[in-house]
Write a protein that holds these residues in place. Structure first.
Motif, PDB file in Angstrom:
ATOM      1  N   MET A  35      66.915  -3.454 -22.011  1.00 25.81           N
ATOM      2  CA  MET A  35      67.104  -2.555 -20.873  1.00 25.81           C
ATOM      3  C   MET A  35      68.240  -3.016 -19.973  1.00 25.81           C
ATOM      4  SD  MET A  35      63.279  -1.697 -19.566  1.00 25.81           S
ATOM      5  CE  MET A  35      62.059  -2.523 -20.564  1.00 25.81           C
ATOM      6  N   ASN A  36      68.705  -4.240 -20.187  1.00 24.59           N
ATOM      7  CA  ASN A  36      69.717  -4.827 -19.305  1.00 24.59           C
ATOM      8  C   ASN A  36      70.959  -5.294 -20.072  1.00 24.59           C
ATOM      9  OD1 ASN A  36      68.488  -4.971 -16.445  1.00 24.59           O
ATOM     10  ND2 ASN A  36      66.824  -5.468 -17.845  1.00 24.59           N
ATOM     11  N   LEU A  37      71.255  -4.622 -21.180  1.00 22.32           N
ATOM     12  CA  LEU A  37      72.460  -4.944 -21.938  1.00 22.32           C
ATOM     13  C   LEU A  37      73.676  -4.799 -21.030  1.00 22.32           C
ATOM     14  CD1 LEU A  37      71.765  -3.112 -25.321  1.00 22.32           C
ATOM     15  CD2 LEU A  37      71.482  -5.547 -24.804  1.00 22.32           C
ATOM     16  N   GLY A  38      74.623  -5.700 -21.176  1.00 24.57           N
ATOM     17  CA  GLY A  38      75.838  -5.660 -20.362  1.00 24.57           C
ATOM     18  C   GLY A  38      75.753  -6.456 -19.082  1.00 24.57           C
ATOM     19  N   LYS A  39      74.569  -6.902 -18.707  1.00 27.54           N
ATOM     20  CA  LYS A  39      74.429  -7.710 -17.489  1.00 27.54           C
ATOM     21  C   LYS A  39      74.622  -9.184 -17.820  1.00 27.54           C
ATOM     22  CE  LYS A  39      71.705  -4.488 -14.933  1.00 27.54           C
ATOM     23  NZ  LYS A  39      70.755  -4.311 -13.880  1.00 27.54           N
ATOM     24  N   VAL A  40      75.075  -9.929 -16.815  1.00 30.24           N
ATOM     25  CA  VAL A  40      75.285 -11.367 -16.984  1.00 30.24           C
ATOM     26  C   VAL A  40      74.005 -12.093 -16.596  1.00 30.24           C
ATOM     27  CG1 VAL A  40      76.605 -13.361 -16.185  1.00 30.24           C
ATOM     28  CG2 VAL A  40      77.755 -11.163 -16.528  1.00 30.24           C
ATOM     29  N   GLY A  41      73.598 -13.007 -17.461  1.00 28.05           N
ATOM     30  CA  GLY A  41      72.417 -13.821 -17.195  1.00 28.05           C
ATOM     31  C   GLY A  41      72.722 -15.279 -17.436  1.00 28.05           C
ATOM     32  N   THR A  42      71.894 -16.133 -16.851  1.00 26.82           N
ATOM     33  CA  THR A  42      71.962 -17.567 -17.097  1.00 26.82           C
ATOM     34  C   THR A  42      70.707 -17.937 -17.864  1.00 26.82           C
ATOM     35  OG1 THR A  42      73.189 -17.866 -15.044  1.00 26.82           O
ATOM     36  CG2 THR A  42      72.227 -19.836 -16.031  1.00 26.82           C
ATOM     37  N   PHE A  43      70.885 -18.487 -19.066  1.00 28.69           N
ATOM     38  CA  PHE A  43      69.804 -18.742 -20.002  1.00 28.69           C
ATOM     39  C   PHE A  43      69.530 -20.234 -20.068  1.00 28.69           C
ATOM     40  CE2 PHE A  43      71.806 -14.815 -20.890  1.00 28.69           C
ATOM     41  CZ  PHE A  43      70.817 -13.966 -21.351  1.00 28.69           C
ATOM     42  N   TYR A  44      68.321 -20.625 -19.726  1.00 30.23           N
ATOM     43  CA  TYR A  44      67.919 -22.027 -19.707  1.00 30.23           C
ATOM     44  C   TYR A  44      67.122 -22.306 -20.978  1.00 30.23           C
ATOM     45  CZ  TYR A  44      69.414 -21.751 -14.889  1.00 30.23           C
ATOM     46  OH  TYR A  44      70.167 -21.576 -13.755  1.00 30.23           O
ATOM     47  N   MET A  45      67.655 -23.211 -21.805  1.00 30.37           N
ATOM     48  CA  MET A  45      67.091 -23.477 -23.115  1.00 30.37           C
ATOM     49  C   MET A  45      66.727 -24.963 -23.228  1.00 30.37           C
ATOM     50  SD  MET A  45      67.860 -20.374 -24.346  1.00 30.37           S
ATOM     51  CE  MET A  45      67.796 -20.394 -26.115  1.00 30.37           C
ATOM     52  N   THR A  46      65.699 -25.259 -23.996  1.00 28.83           N
ATOM     53  CA  THR A  46      65.385 -26.654 -24.305  1.00 28.83           C
ATOM     54  C   THR A  46      65.267 -26.817 -25.811  1.00 28.83           C
ATOM     55  OG1 THR A  46      63.021 -26.252 -23.966  1.00 28.83           O
ATOM     56  CG2 THR A  46      64.226 -27.214 -22.136  1.00 28.83           C
ATOM     57  N   TYR A  47      65.666 -27.978 -26.267  1.00 30.52           N
ATOM     58  CA  TYR A  47      65.693 -28.306 -27.695  1.00 30.52           C
ATOM     59  C   TYR A  47      64.982 -29.640 -27.881  1.00 30.52           C
ATOM     60  CZ  TYR A  47      69.194 -24.675 -27.545  1.00 30.52           C
ATOM     61  OH  TYR A  47      69.841 -23.478 -27.326  1.00 30.52           O
ATOM     62  N   GLU A  48      63.781 -29.610 -28.431  1.00 33.33           N
ATOM     63  CA  GLU A  48      63.009 -30.831 -28.630  1.00 33.33           C
ATOM     64  C   GLU A  48      63.640 -31.706 -29.707  1.00 33.33           C
ATOM     65  OE1 GLU A  48      58.813 -30.299 -29.126  1.00 33.33           O
ATOM     66  OE2 GLU A  48      58.858 -28.439 -27.977  1.00 33.33           O
ATOM     67  N   ASN A  50      66.103 -33.655 -29.775  1.00 36.07           N
ATOM     68  CA  ASN A  50      67.554 -33.664 -29.889  1.00 36.07           C
ATOM     69  C   ASN A  50      68.055 -34.906 -29.164  1.00 36.07           C
ATOM     70  OD1 ASN A  50      70.364 -33.217 -29.389  1.00 36.07           O
ATOM     71  ND2 ASN A  50      70.043 -31.069 -29.860  1.00 36.07           N
ATOM     72  N   SER A  51      68.729 -35.803 -29.877  1.00 35.23           N
ATOM     73  CA  SER A  51      69.157 -37.067 -29.269  1.00 35.23           C
ATOM     74  C   SER A  51      70.357 -36.902 -28.330  1.00 35.23           C
ATOM     75  CB  SER A  51      69.491 -38.088 -30.359  1.00 35.23           C
ATOM     76  OG  SER A  51      70.524 -37.586 -31.187  1.00 35.23           O
ATOM     77  N   GLU A  52      71.174 -35.848 -28.519  1.00 33.04           N
ATOM     78  CA  GLU A  52      72.343 -35.639 -27.662  1.00 33.04           C
ATOM     79  C   GLU A  52      71.996 -34.917 -26.369  1.00 33.04           C
ATOM     80  OE1 GLU A  52      75.887 -34.200 -29.578  1.00 33.04           O
ATOM     81  OE2 GLU A  52      75.129 -34.916 -31.502  1.00 33.04           O
ATOM     82  N   TRP A  53      71.218 -33.857 -26.467  1.00 31.19           N
ATOM     83  CA  TRP A  53      70.786 -33.119 -25.280  1.00 31.19           C
ATOM     84  C   TRP A  53      69.522 -32.355 -25.632  1.00 31.19           C
ATOM     85  CZ3 TRP A  53      71.131 -28.333 -27.367  1.00 31.19           C
ATOM     86  CH2 TRP A  53      72.195 -28.073 -28.243  1.00 31.19           C
ATOM     87  N   ASN A  54      68.602 -32.328 -24.721  1.00 27.06           N
ATOM     88  CA  ASN A  54      67.391 -31.560 -24.993  1.00 27.06           C
ATOM     89  C   ASN A  54      67.315 -30.308 -24.132  1.00 27.06           C
ATOM     90  OD1 ASN A  54      66.501 -32.423 -22.486  1.00 27.06           O
ATOM     91  ND2 ASN A  54      64.473 -32.962 -23.204  1.00 27.06           N
ATOM     92  N   ALA A  55      68.257 -30.156 -23.209  1.00 24.91           N
ATOM     93  CA  ALA A  55      68.298 -28.950 -22.377  1.00 24.91           C
ATOM     94  C   ALA A  55      69.749 -28.490 -22.281  1.00 24.91           C
ATOM     95  CB  ALA A  55      67.744 -29.231 -20.991  1.00 24.91           C
ATOM     96  N   LYS A  56      69.927 -27.191 -22.311  1.00 22.04           N
ATOM     97  CA  LYS A  56      71.287 -26.641 -22.231  1.00 22.04           C
ATOM     98  C   LYS A  56      71.221 -25.313 -21.490  1.00 22.04           C
ATOM     99  CE  LYS A  56      75.338 -26.128 -25.145  1.00 22.04           C
ATOM    100  NZ  LYS A  56      76.256 -27.046 -24.522  1.00 22.04           N
ATOM    101  N   ILE A  57      72.264 -25.008 -20.740  1.00 22.02           N
ATOM    102  CA  ILE A  57      72.353 -23.766 -19.982  1.00 22.02           C
ATOM    103  C   ILE A  57      73.512 -22.950 -20.533  1.00 22.02           C
ATOM    104  CG2 ILE A  57      72.753 -22.729 -17.713  1.00 22.02           C
ATOM    105  CD1 ILE A  57      71.635 -25.373 -16.513  1.00 22.02           C
ATOM    106  N   PHE A  58      73.234 -21.677 -20.815  1.00 23.37           N
ATOM    107  CA  PHE A  58      74.254 -20.749 -21.283  1.00 23.37           C
ATOM    108  C   PHE A  58      74.361 -19.624 -20.271  1.00 23.37           C
ATOM    109  CE2 PHE A  58      72.431 -22.705 -25.016  1.00 23.37           C
ATOM    110  CZ  PHE A  58      73.514 -22.959 -25.843  1.00 23.37           C
ATOM    111  N   LYS A  59      75.569 -19.189 -19.993  1.00 26.73           N
ATOM    112  CA  LYS A  59      75.767 -18.045 -19.107  1.00 26.73           C
ATOM    113  C   LYS A  59      76.608 -17.035 -19.858  1.00 26.73           C
ATOM    114  CE  LYS A  59      76.783 -16.659 -14.451  1.00 26.73           C
ATOM    115  NZ  LYS A  59      76.773 -17.095 -13.077  1.00 26.73           N
ATOM    116  N   GLY A  60      76.163 -15.776 -19.858  1.00 24.97           N
ATOM    117  CA  GLY A  60      76.927 -14.785 -20.576  1.00 24.97           C
ATOM    118  C   GLY A  60      76.382 -13.385 -20.438  1.00 24.97           C
ATOM    119  N   VAL A  61      77.132 -12.449 -21.002  1.00 26.98           N
ATOM    120  CA  VAL A  61      76.789 -11.031 -20.993  1.00 26.98           C
ATOM    121  C   VAL A  61      75.828 -10.766 -22.148  1.00 26.98           C
ATOM    122  CG1 VAL A  61      77.699  -8.690 -21.236  1.00 26.98           C
ATOM    123  CG2 VAL A  61      79.034 -10.434 -20.030  1.00 26.98           C
TER     124      VAL A  61
END
Length: 111
Positions: A35-48, A50-61
């Motif tokens: 319902m919100n295609l085309g809107k910009v969001g900030t996506f907070y992700m976690t990856y169990e 993972n030795s390099e990073w277990n949390a990552k933030i993506f921002k995008g349309v």
């Protein structure tokens, strides 16, 4: 079966019609994102595990959303990301969201 051997159809409603299923709310994350295609969001992700990073933030349309994935694009670089719902913690938006329930409630805007 009646006495004549004919199969008698079940009586659904007093008028003889079939029961109509009651619509269900389907406010799953993928439907809200669609319902919100085309809107910009900030996506907070976690990856169990993972030795390099277990949390990552993506921002995008938001370009697309499925039951198990989200496709976003970076508005600056145009780079696209396929994110798995399995890793999604939450999403933030800087603008109101469209939130139209599928069974004709008239729709609302989440604030």
């Amino acid at each position: 079966m009646g006495q004549t051997g004919a199969i008698i159809p079940p009586q659904g409603t007093p008028g003889g019609g079939a029961f109509q299923p009651i619509p269900r709310e389907e406010s799953y994350v993928e439907n809200i994102l669609r319902m919100n295609l085309g809107k910009v969001g900030t996506f907070y992700m976690t990856y169990e595990n993972n030795s390099e990073w277990n949390a990552k933030i993506f921002k995008g349309v938001i370009e697309a959303a499925g039951r198990d994935h989200i496709i976003i694009s970076d508005p600056v670089t145009g780079k696209r990301f396929l994110l798995l719902m399995l890793n999604l913690d939450y999403i933030t938006f800087d603008e109101p969201l469209n939130y139209n329930l599928p069974f004709g409630s008239g729709g609302t805007r989440a604030r």
